[in-house]
Design a protein around this motif. Structure first.
Motif, PDB file in Angstrom:
ATOM      1  N   UNK A  44       3.978  -5.465  -7.496  1.00  0.00           N
ATOM      2  CA  UNK A  44       5.234  -4.712  -7.412  1.00  0.00           C
ATOM      3  C   UNK A  44       5.555  -4.028  -8.737  1.00  0.00           C
ATOM      4  N   UNK A  45       5.367  -4.754  -9.839  1.00  0.00           N
ATOM      5  CA  UNK A  45       5.670  -4.182 -11.156  1.00  0.00           C
ATOM      6  C   UNK A  45       4.739  -3.015 -11.476  1.00  0.00           C
ATOM      7  N   UNK A  46       3.446  -3.166 -11.153  1.00  0.00           N
ATOM      8  CA  UNK A  46       2.493  -2.088 -11.416  1.00  0.00           C
ATOM      9  C   UNK A  46       2.788  -0.867 -10.552  1.00  0.00           C
ATOM     10  N   UNK A  47       3.133  -1.103  -9.285  1.00  0.00           N
ATOM     11  CA  UNK A  47       3.452   0.009  -8.392  1.00  0.00           C
ATOM     12  C   UNK A  47       4.673   0.771  -8.896  1.00  0.00           C
ATOM     13  N   UNK A  48       5.684   0.041  -9.361  1.00  0.00           N
ATOM     14  CA  UNK A  48       6.888   0.694  -9.892  1.00  0.00           C
ATOM     15  C   UNK A  48       6.537   1.513 -11.132  1.00  0.00           C
ATOM     16  N   UNK A  49       5.688   0.953 -12.001  1.00  0.00           N
ATOM     17  CA  UNK A  49       5.297   1.675 -13.218  1.00  0.00           C
ATOM     18  C   UNK A  49       4.528   2.948 -12.875  1.00  0.00           C
ATOM     19  N   UNK A  99       4.456   8.830 -12.612  1.00  0.00           N
ATOM     20  CA  UNK A  99       4.161  10.067 -11.894  1.00  0.00           C
ATOM     21  C   UNK A  99       5.394  10.959 -11.757  1.00  0.00           C
ATOM     22  N   UNK A 100       6.543  10.342 -11.510  1.00  0.00           N
ATOM     23  CA  UNK A 100       7.758  11.133 -11.293  1.00  0.00           C
ATOM     24  C   UNK A 100       8.419  11.549 -12.601  1.00  0.00           C
ATOM     25  N   UNK A 101       8.246  10.696 -13.625  1.00  0.00           N
ATOM     26  CA  UNK A 101       8.909  10.976 -14.885  1.00  0.00           C
ATOM     27  C   UNK A 101      10.250  10.272 -14.984  1.00  0.00           C
TER      28      UNK A 101
END
Length: 746
Positions: A254-259, A264-266
């Motif tokens: 979950x933490x890696x996906x959020x990062x 990507x979005x900024x």
């Protein structure tokens, strides 16, 4: 090498029956050059001369390859740049710390073992190539002789897998081998490649390999080089034949996906949308399930359209996940990535892939999968192994198969299952769960009146459960699947199955304290029972729904459900069901006097029904409520009578309940040591039965006679254990009361 080349030239000439002069005349190569070749004194034979000699000697292609390979070894290599073929590193790259550490360990140079190989295996879009390239760039300095890279296109949407000979030719070109020096036969080319890299420290990255055969000719044979291979297939041949290390690449945490999403979005985009972005981002992460390609597609979509809020993207993804993750560019399409693995399956494998998508629950055990597929244990296991090797499903340490939610959605639509195939498979797996759960329920309570089940449908193979621990373990492992199975049965209008699953889960839910699940399954069961012709099923459903409300403290709802059960049982003139309703009403009645009256009415009915265990239940209930009202002599008489019945009929659960009641009676009459003994005996039985609901309550009561005896440390110990069990069961009020008691030092 020079002596070997000289011997080869002499051997071929003598076999052809030609003198040096005759060979010179036929080939146009000077006699002195031929003599130099035959004596090994000429260290740099010209390859053009060698080819003319080969033509004159009428060599076979394999003989020509031998001569050319030897000549190439004799020749002085031209100076070439050190190859640096790695593509650009992935940007951004987040997380994967554990996987990078595992690669460091697997690819540590070892002079004793020589070349080290590691395979990175996972489903399409999970980030294997990203991981391989990130590690390769981080460790490039470990390989001073260069890095070779090739995309073998094993799963390309627009081409067949690359012929390994093409990849090998590319490596030879990169290593500076002149075209005329390259042998014709693939095996000779592979031998030449191994010769050229034998004493070097190089990294070879073979991306997107289809199978082991595509890789073997591209492996160095000696030295301290390292090889990283990525694939959707497990490449077991590399593990067994080459001693390769295997690393399974899973989804992001979950933490890696959020990062990754934030990168990507900024940060500015997330700040602009503030709180709404946080909620939408959380939903996007949940819907993408840690799948790197899915996250990248979503982030790219939001990036390209700044007017599209993250909430809008999340809404689109929720409504039509796979369409949102599709794209005209196959490299940016999750369905396209998955389709490549799907198209490589046989018809049987594709059908099982589709069947797994409709199986209820988040995972499936091998035994349940056998029933789902209807293929028998051996064949089912072989097909599941192939799907696992293709990285379309995963298997955990317990042997349970799991499919990522996005892969499941793809599988549900990718293989067009015929309606009769789908219906039969669902029926088989529901029967598997129902029959196995029913057998487990009868183990948990051997005195419970059984319900009637139709025989399992053909192809269904229920599991055998030998004893109570095995039954509890099975219920624990299958709990979420059983809940999903009941919901699937109700959705498919299989109302009898929905009711039967609730019945089979009842004792397990009670023992484990799964109170909210208990309520949910009986709410479903009441709706399903209303569709069945037997009134008894509806009466039982209302009664046990009322009991589920009791466990949650929903007293008005419990009384309403139990009164409904009582009214229906009176309409049917069914005294056994009336007694059950009164017995359960006693447990929810708001005052002890009214509860005692219901317990007495239940006892009066049971005493004429020849149901000794039910009679013992009612005796114990009368004793319990009598004790709460201070009528201790009557309480003891009833509880001792209940205990005798339970022991006579070997009902250990009822025995434990009555021992607990006797503990309360002795504590309230000042016999604290006897109370402790009764409670400890009850706990011993409850622990054997894994009945943590009653364990918690008995521990709470045990603390009071300990305090009365001055054993405050023992009291605090049992209260702490009870509090922890209450918390595990979500019984927050009881846990809070014990916390306050433990905090009170007075």
């Amino acid at each position: 090498m020079g002596d070997h080349f000289a011997a080869a030239v002499r051997q071929f000439r003598l076999r052809a029956g030609l003198t040096q002069e005759a060979l010179s005349d036929r080939s146009g190569v000077s006699v002195s050059t031929i003599r130099g070749m035959e004596t090994g004194t000429r260290r740099n034979p010209q390859l053009a001369s060698v080819r003319r000699l080969a033509t004159a000697l009428d060599l076979q292609p394999s003989e020509l390859d031998e001569l050319l390979a030897t000549a190439a070894g004799v020749a002085e290599p031209a100076a070439i740049p050190v190859p640096r073929q790695l593509p650009a590193p992935p940007t951004p790259f987040v997380g994967r710390r554990h996987d990078l550490d595992r690669l460091d360990s697997a690819l540590r140079p070892d002079a004793a073992t020589g070349v080290v190989i590691c395979t990175l295996v996972g489903t399409g879009g999970v980030g294997k190539s990203w991981l391989a390239l990130e590690w390769a760039h981080r460790n490039a300095d470990r390989f001073p002789d260069g890095q070779l890279f090739v995309d073998l296109q094993g799963f390309s949407p627009d081409s067949d897998p690359m012929d390994p000979a093409v990849a090998l030719r590319g490596f030879l070109d990169t290593l500076g081998v002149e075209p005329e020096r390259i042998p014709l036969a693939p095996h000779a080319q592979a031998a030449l490649f191994r010769s050229l890299v034998a004493d070097k420290r190089m990294l070879v990255v073979l991306d997107n390999a289809a199978d082991t055969a595509q890789v073997t000719s591209l492996l160095p044979g000696a030295g301290t080089s390292a090889v990283v291979v990525t694939s959707r297939n497990q490449l077991s041949g590399l593990l067994t034949g080459q001693g390769a290390h295997h690393l399974s690449v899973d989804i992001l945490t979950d933490a890696e996906a959020h990062a990754l999403l934030a990168a990507r979005l900024g940060a500015e985009r997330l700040r602009t949308e503030a709180a709404a972005a946080a909620a939408a981002a959380a939903e996007l992460l949940s819907l993408c399930g840690g799948f790197p390609l899915a996250l990248s597609i979503i982030a790219g979509r939001a990036y390209l359209d700044p007017q599209l809020s993250l909430a809008d993207v999340a809404d689109e993804l929720r409504r039509d996940t796979l369409d949102v993750l599709d794209d005209a560019d196959p490299a940016a399409s999750l369905p396209a990535a998955l389709s490549l693995s799907h198209h490589a399956l046989t018809g049987e494998e594709a059908e099982v892939f589709g069947l797994l998508a409709i199986a209820p629950g988040p995972d499936i055990a091998s035994a349940a999968a056998n029933s789902l597929t209807g293929r028998g244990q051996s064949r089912s296991r072989a097909v599941l192994r192939r799907l696992e090797q293709a990285s379309l499903i995963g298997r955990d340490a317990a042997g349970r198969y799991r499919m990522h939610d996005l892969v499941r959605r793809y599988a549900a639509g990718a293989h067009d299952l015929a309606d009769d195939v789908r219906t039969a498979a669902l029926r088989r797996v529901l029967d598997h769960y129902t029959h196995t759960a029913n057998a487990g329920a009868l183990l948990l309570d051997t005195h419970r009146p059984p319900i009637e089940l139709a025989p399992p449908v053909p192809g269904c193979q229920p599991e055998g459960l030998p004893d109570i621990p095995a039954a509890m373990d099975w219920f624990d492992a299958e709990h979420h699947n059983l809940l999903a199975a009941q919901q699937a049965a109700a959705t498919q209008a299989l109302h009898r199955t929905a009711w039967q699953l609730a019945w089979a889960l009842n004792d397990f839910h009670y023992r484990k304290g799964h109170r909210h699940h208990q309520l949910a399954v009986w709410q479903n069961a009441v709706d399903s029972a209303a569709q069945l012709p037997e009134p008894g099923t509806q009466i039982i459903a209302y009664r046990l729904l009322g009991r589920a409300h009791v466990m949650l403290g929903h007293h008005p709802e419990a009384i309403a459900a139990l009164n409904r059960a009582l009214a229906l049982s009176e309409q049917q003139d069914d005294r056994a069901l009336q007694a059950q309703a009164h017995y359960t009403l006693a447990s929810v009645w708001p005052d002890d006097r009214g509860a005692l009256e219901h317990a007495q009415r239940a006892l009066g009915l049971y005493q004429h029904l020849e149901e000794p265990i039910a009679e013992a239940d009612a005796l114990n209930a009368v004793g319990w409520y009598s004790a709460r009202l201070g009528e201790h002599d009557a309480a003891r008489v009833h509880c001792q009578a209940a205990l005798a019945l339970y022991r006579r009929h070997q009902d250990v659960n009822g025995e434990a309940q009555t021992l607990d009641s006797l503990g309360l009676i002795d504590h309230r009459t000042g016999n604290h040591r006897h109370a402790v003994r009764y409670y400890l005996d009850a706990l011993g039985i409850y622990r054997h039965l894994d009945n943590i609901f009653e364990i918690a309550d008995t521990l709470e009561r045990l603390g009071h006679p300990y305090v009365a005896l001055g054993n405050r440390d023992q009291a605090r110990a049992v209260w702490r254990e009870a509090r922890d069990l209450y918390r595990r069961q979500g019984r927050d009020d009881e846990a809070e009361q014990l916390t306050e008691r433990l905090d009170d030092r007075s």
